[in-house]
Design an enzyme around this catalytic site. Sequence first.
Site, PDB file in Angstrom:
ATOM      1  N   HIS A 187       0.881  -1.178   0.000  1.00  0.00           N
ATOM      2  CA  HIS A 187       0.000   0.000   0.000  1.00  0.00           C
ATOM      3  C   HIS A 187       0.922   1.233   0.000  1.00  0.00           C
ATOM      4  O   HIS A 187       2.036   1.174   0.518  1.00  0.00           O
ATOM      5  CB  HIS A 187      -0.819  -0.057   1.300  1.00  0.00           C
ATOM      6  CG  HIS A 187      -1.907   0.955   1.419  1.00  0.00           C
ATOM      7  ND1 HIS A 187      -1.681   2.252   1.798  1.00  0.00           N
ATOM      8  CD2 HIS A 187      -3.248   0.847   1.237  1.00  0.00           C
ATOM      9  CE1 HIS A 187      -2.834   2.901   1.846  1.00  0.00           C
ATOM     10  NE2 HIS A 187      -3.802   2.070   1.510  1.00  0.00           N
ATOM     11  N   ASP A 221       2.985  -4.627   8.104  1.00  0.00           N
ATOM     12  CA  ASP A 221       1.771  -3.846   7.937  1.00  0.00           C
ATOM     13  C   ASP A 221       0.605  -4.832   8.011  1.00  0.00           C
ATOM     14  O   ASP A 221       0.329  -5.568   7.066  1.00  0.00           O
ATOM     15  CB  ASP A 221       1.828  -3.129   6.583  1.00  0.00           C
ATOM     16  CG  ASP A 221       0.493  -2.516   6.191  1.00  0.00           C
ATOM     17  OD1 ASP A 221      -0.492  -2.699   6.933  1.00  0.00           O
ATOM     18  OD2 ASP A 221       0.433  -1.863   5.132  1.00  0.00           O
ATOM     19  N   GLN A 236      -4.652  -5.174   6.933  1.00  0.00           N
ATOM     20  CA  GLN A 236      -5.676  -6.080   6.394  1.00  0.00           C
ATOM     21  C   GLN A 236      -5.753  -7.393   7.163  1.00  0.00           C
ATOM     22  O   GLN A 236      -6.753  -8.102   7.085  1.00  0.00           O
ATOM     23  CB  GLN A 236      -5.388  -6.388   4.908  1.00  0.00           C
ATOM     24  CG  GLN A 236      -5.513  -5.190   3.994  1.00  0.00           C
ATOM     25  CD  GLN A 236      -6.942  -4.645   3.914  1.00  0.00           C
ATOM     26  OE1 GLN A 236      -7.919  -5.362   4.117  1.00  0.00           O
ATOM     27  NE2 GLN A 236      -7.062  -3.359   3.641  1.00  0.00           N
ATOM     28  N   CYS A 267      -4.703   2.516  -3.717  1.00  0.00           N
ATOM     29  CA  CYS A 267      -3.452   3.007  -3.100  1.00  0.00           C
ATOM     30  C   CYS A 267      -2.298   2.027  -3.325  1.00  0.00           C
ATOM     31  O   CYS A 267      -1.447   1.860  -2.430  1.00  0.00           O
ATOM     32  CB  CYS A 267      -3.625   3.286  -1.612  1.00  0.00           C
ATOM     33  SG  CYS A 267      -4.775   4.606  -1.275  1.00  0.00           S
ATOM     34  N   LYS A 307     -10.606  -1.009  10.344  1.00  0.00           N
ATOM     35  CA  LYS A 307     -10.747  -2.195   9.485  1.00  0.00           C
ATOM     36  C   LYS A 307     -11.114  -3.411  10.335  1.00  0.00           C
ATOM     37  O   LYS A 307     -11.182  -4.528   9.861  1.00  0.00           O
ATOM     38  CB  LYS A 307      -9.447  -2.450   8.726  1.00  0.00           C
ATOM     39  CG  LYS A 307      -9.100  -1.341   7.736  1.00  0.00           C
ATOM     40  CD  LYS A 307      -7.876  -1.677   6.948  1.00  0.00           C
ATOM     41  CE  LYS A 307      -7.262  -0.477   6.261  1.00  0.00           C
ATOM     42  NZ  LYS A 307      -8.030   0.052   5.137  1.00  0.00           N
TER      43      LYS A 307
HETATM   44  N1  PLP Z   1      -1.799  -0.817   4.673  1.00  0.00           N
HETATM   45  C1  PLP Z   1      -2.747  -1.543   4.084  1.00  0.00           C
HETATM   46  C2  PLP Z   1      -2.410  -2.930   3.615  1.00  0.00           C
HETATM   47  C3  PLP Z   1      -4.025  -1.030   3.923  1.00  0.00           C
HETATM   48  O1  PLP Z   1      -4.972  -1.761   3.327  1.00  0.00           O
HETATM   49  C4  PLP Z   1      -4.302   0.282   4.382  1.00  0.00           C
HETATM   50  C5  PLP Z   1      -5.622   0.882   4.177  1.00  0.00           C
HETATM   51  O2  PLP Z   1      -6.345   0.541   3.262  1.00  0.00           O
HETATM   52  C6  PLP Z   1      -3.286   0.989   5.020  1.00  0.00           C
HETATM   53  C7  PLP Z   1      -2.048   0.409   5.142  1.00  0.00           C
HETATM   54  C8  PLP Z   1      -3.520   2.353   5.568  1.00  0.00           C
HETATM   55  O3  PLP Z   1      -4.392   2.272   6.649  1.00  0.00           O
HETATM   56  P1  PLP Z   1      -4.987   3.600   7.319  1.00  0.00           P
HETATM   57  O4  PLP Z   1      -5.617   4.385   6.202  1.00  0.00           O
HETATM   58  O5  PLP Z   1      -5.981   3.089   8.289  1.00  0.00           O
HETATM   59  O6  PLP Z   1      -3.865   4.323   7.943  1.00  0.00           O
END
Ligand code: PLP
Length: 411
Positions: free
Chosen positions: A128, A205, A208, A369, A231
């Site tokens: 992401h 990270d 998900q 993203c 999430k």
């Molecule tokens: N990393 C992953 C794999 C994501 O799917 C997302 C959000 O869609 C993020 C990071 C960023 O999360 P946040 O917008 O809650 O900071």
Amino acid sequence: MSTVTTAIDIKKIRSQFPILDQEVNGKPLIYFDNAASSQTAKSVVDALVNFYEKDHANIHRGIHTLAERSTKAFEETRERVHQFINSAEADEIIFTKGTTESINLVAQAWGSKFLKSGDEILISHLEHHSNIVPWQLAAERTGAIIKVIPINEKGEILIEEYKKLLSTKTKLVAVNYISNSLGTINPVKEIIAEAIKVNATTLIDAAQAAPHIKIDVQELNCDFLALSSHKMYGPTGVGVLYGRREVLEATPPYQGGGEMIKDVSFSGTTFNDIPYKFEAGTPNIGGVIAFKSAMDFIDEIGHEAIQAYEHELLEYATDRLNQIPGFTPIGTAENKASVISFLIDNVHPYDLGQLLDVKGIAVRTGHHCTQPLMDFFEIDGTVRASFAVYNTKEEIDVFCESLQKIVERFS
Ligand code: PLP
């Protein structure tokens, strides 16, 4: 009508999400945009209302009853996260705004001390933007170099290629547990074990992963792990950075302000202990407190049951979608979470998203993203349907029938 075989009480679960019980554009809402943000459980909303109606006060600083109550509830969530991801101690849990802020904290604070010119940061092609851009900024500041772990056409990390990239120059390996665009579940335990062999620091990270699979940071043996409450059926504006004690203690503060200090004078400041050293200013107190109910909701059903049920939804939807003419899945990893990214011949993803919305079906369209990942597949974007524990096979039936009709219209 199809039957669900996995033992979960879907009626009870859905009763926790009154938002699902509405019509959108004259049709019953079908919410398949869970990878972006899942709906908030009623117990979470109740906890939020209870806080603002009964307990609201700033934390840590007051000696009055409301301040003590809110501080206690806030710290109880820290304890709850500690159990939820099995950290060694509650002090290893830092509250942030979300995964993005958690990763930025590491990139800025840890990166400023531990990255230097020529050091290598390994990220995967599946990341992401929030696990790419903070590292690009850190690389610009420090002269470190970003290397990208390649993937195959299914959207799986090439482990042998990853091993070849590792060297004594590797200072950090930062990868996602589950790809938000494709649903690939990455072999993070193996990735971390290989990184440890070259003494690299590791960041997972888990944005998900947290709602779908049991996370055990001690078993994973990672240094950092990031997740987002929104999430996980929890409120927005709340996230977690887990950090191993030694690593957090060695990391300088991220932001300066109240709460993160022990003593301040104009000649200098001594910093607070972890986790407070990384929690400058007034946090999202109500959100953090309510996040505890989200973890309770997940644990009450159990990760195993959630994963089994969502896998059943994934397989059912994949089988049905494969029968639709012109359907092309993007991302076909062997080990996959309940995310289906796809294209339909001759229909732009954006048009598909709009036509589905007319039928009350919420999906996500675009690059999610993950522009470098879209470049890998030589596409601008996809349509993404992502399932949560409150979704049903009946909803998937309606979704597939709607898609079929759209395809017929365009052919
Ligand atoms: N990393 C992953 C794999 C994501 O799917 C997302 C959000 O869609 C993020 C990071 C960023 O999360 P946040 O917008 O809650 O900071």
